[in-house]
Design an enzyme around this catalytic site. Sequence first.
Site, short mmCIF file in Angstrom:
data_model
loop_
_atom_site.label_atom_id
_atom_site.label_comp_id
_atom_site.label_asym_id
_atom_site.label_seq_id
_atom_site.Cartn_x
_atom_site.Cartn_y
_atom_site.Cartn_z
N GLY A 36 0.81 -1.20 0.00
CA GLY A 36 0.00 0.00 0.00
C GLY A 36 0.85 1.25 0.00
O GLY A 36 2.07 1.22 0.13
N PHE A 43 -4.42 0.46 -1.25
CA PHE A 43 -4.17 -0.28 -2.48
C PHE A 43 -4.30 0.66 -3.68
O PHE A 43 -5.04 1.63 -3.65
CB PHE A 43 -5.21 -1.40 -2.59
CG PHE A 43 -5.02 -2.35 -3.75
CD1 PHE A 43 -4.16 -3.43 -3.64
CD2 PHE A 43 -5.74 -2.17 -4.92
CE1 PHE A 43 -4.00 -4.32 -4.69
CE2 PHE A 43 -5.61 -3.05 -5.97
CZ PHE A 43 -4.73 -4.13 -5.86
N GLY A 44 -3.57 0.38 -4.75
CA GLY A 44 -3.79 1.11 -6.00
C GLY A 44 -2.66 2.01 -6.44
O GLY A 44 -2.74 2.61 -7.52
N GLY A 45 -1.61 2.16 -5.66
CA GLY A 45 -0.44 2.91 -6.11
C GLY A 45 -0.53 4.40 -5.86
O GLY A 45 -1.56 4.95 -5.46
N HIS A 459 -7.30 28.27 -37.58
CA HIS A 459 -7.17 29.65 -37.14
C HIS A 459 -8.49 30.09 -36.52
O HIS A 459 -9.55 29.79 -37.07
CB HIS A 459 -6.84 30.56 -38.33
CG HIS A 459 -6.81 32.02 -37.97
ND1 HIS A 459 -5.72 32.60 -37.35
CD2 HIS A 459 -7.75 33.00 -38.12
CE1 HIS A 459 -5.99 33.88 -37.14
NE2 HIS A 459 -7.21 34.15 -37.61
#
Length: 474
Positions: A36, A43-45, A459
Site C-alpha cells: 500500500g 491499495f492502488g499505487g 485559425h
Amino acid sequence: MNDVTHYDIALIGSGSANSFPGPELADRRIVQIDRGVGPQQVFGGTCLNLGCIPTKMFVHTADLARTPAEAGRFGLTEELRHVDWPAIRDRIFGRIDPITAGGEEYRRDHEDNQNLTLLRGTARFLDRRTLRVTGDDGAERTVSADTVVLGAGSRPVLPPIDGLAEARPHTSDTIMRLERLPSSLAILGSGVIAVEMAHVFASFGVEVTLIARSAEVLRAADADVSARLTEILGERLRLETDLTTTAVHRTAEGVELRGERDGAEVLIRAEELLVAVGRRPNSDLLDVTAAGIDTAEDGRVLVDEHQRVLGDGQVLEGLWALGDLSSPHQLKHVANHEQRIVRHNILHPHQLRRSDTMPVPSGVFTHPQVAWVGIDEEEARRSGRPVRVAVQEYASIAYGWALEDTTGFVKIIADAETTEILGAHLIGPEATTLVQLLIQAMSTGQTARDIAASQYWIHPAMPELIENALLKLV
C-alpha cells in the site's frame, strides 16, 4: 523458515503493476503482494491515491479559484468569496477512495482473479526467487516464484535537516488530506510537486513560501522555461531562492525554518510545512541486495532496455522491474508503457520488445502549465550537431490575444539541416496539451518540414503557436 508457497509469477505492487494480470495469464498462478501507499497503506499505487489524479483534481479547482486574479485584464470584476476546503477535499477523495477499495476487492474476490492470490504486506527478498511477506498484523508468509515482476514504486524523501523529522512535516502523501486549510504554508523544494502544490494552496488564499536551494525553480526544465516560471512565481508568492535550510523546529504556532544564504541567516515561519524535495525508489524495502540486484546511486533497480533486472551488469533471468522502482523519470505514462513491455516480453520471450524507443514527455500542472519533450537547448548545443532554435510567444498569435497572455512561449529545437525535432519546451496555457503535437511528430519520425506546411492549422486556435514556431525552422 516458514513453509514456502510456490507460484508461477510474483507481482509486487498495485500501481501500474496492477494492470499486469489478465486473461492471457489465466493459466499462471500469480501472487500479488502490495504494502500500500501513504499513511493508510491503501491499495492502488501513488498515481491514483496520492499523485497524478488527486493533484490534478485539486489543480483544476485551484484554476477556477484563481480566475478573479485574472479577470481585471478582461474588464471584469470577480471575487473569491469562500474556499470550502473540506468540500473540495471530500469531493476528490469521495471519488478516489471507492475506486481504491473496489480495486482491492476486485483483485481479492472477483472470479476473474481465480488464479491470483492477493497478499497485503511488505515483501523482502530472501534470495532471487524467494520473498518473505510481512503483513500489517506482523504475520509472515514465504513465497517463491519462477518469475518476479517488481513494481513497488517510490516514496517521498525527507532530507537530513536538523529537526525536520521531529517537526512532523507534510509530504505529498498527507498534504491533500489536511483537516483544515492553513493560513500559511512553507514548501521545501522547487520541483514538480512543489510548484504544483504552491499553485493549489496560493489559489485557495494560503500565504505560500516556496524555498529553493537553487537560483531558479523547476530546474529539470529548459533554462529559459525555468527562468520564466521563477519570475512568475516570484511575483505571486514569497519565493526564497539560493537558500540552504539548516534547521526546522515546530512551535506552538506552526513551524520555523532556518536557512542560510550568502552567510546570512534567514528565518521563515508558517503554520504548516510541506516537504517536496523528491522521491526515492522502494528498493531498500525490498532488500534487493539479497537477490543480487544492481541499483543506481539513487536506489533505482537497474534494468536493460527490455526491463529485465540486472545483477553484476548481467540479466537476471526471470526478474523484471518497471515504474518508479527502476525508472529515472518517475512518470505514470512511463510506468504504464513499461508494464505493457514487461507483460509482452514475459508472454513472448522470443519476441522481446524494447521500452526505450520513444521520447519521454513531462507535464507540470502549475500556473502557468509547463511541458517538454526531448532535449533542451543547452544539451543540443553541447551535442555538437548544427541546431536551430525557434521561439514563439503566445502573445504573437490571435488566441494569445484572446487570452491576454504575455508570458507564455514555446521553444522548439531542431537539427539545422534535416529539421528533425530534437526537443520542445512550453510554458503557458494548455502547455501539457499543445506539447502532444510535437510528441507525436518526434515519436513517428516526422520533421518540422514534414508537419509545418503539410496540413491545415485551425485559425485562430492555440495550435497556431506550434505552427508558427515550426515555420521558423523550415
